[in-house]
Design a protein around this motif. Structure first.
Motif: not given
Length: 121
Positions: A83-90
């Motif tokens: 997770d990058w500051s609320g942005y999910p990286i699957p």
């Protein structure tokens, strides 16, 4: 736009030019842990600094924002979800290669996709 660019940088950066010493595959979890243990993985041009912990935790920062995640070793591949500051990286399982004790390269989709090379500090 930034949220679209950074995950690509984190996970899909084109491989850097090869130096005299070539990359060697890491297919064993213990070798991977030994390679990254106590070290920071840095990709300076994108301001990425990560620690991959033996207990399966990933933590760090990218472009000033927190990166968190988990990882596990599956069938010879590094499989991570972040997770990058609320942005999910699957979740993605990646081929891992190292060049000496100075650089580590991850190639997405079990070695079939783009690569990102990190300096080990």
């Amino acid at each position: 736009m930034l949220h679209a660019v950074l995950p690509a940088a984190l996970l899909s950066l084109a491989a850097l030019p090869a130096a005299a010493e070539s990359f060697s595959r890491i297919s064993d979890k213990s070798e991977f842990v030994e390679t990254v243990s106590g070290k920071e993985l840095r990709l300076g041009m994108f301001g990425i600094s990560l620690q991959v912990e033996e207990d399966g935790e990933i933590k760090g920062r990218a472009l000033g924002w927190d990166v968190t995640g988990t990882w596990e070793w599956q069938d010879g591949y590094f499989c991570r979800e972040m997770d990058w500051s609320g942005y999910p990286i699957p979740k993605n399982c990646q081929l891992v290669e190292a060049r000496g004790g100075e650089e580590i390269r991850f190639t997405v989709d079990k070695g079939e996709g783009d690569s990102a090379s990190f300096k080990l500090r």
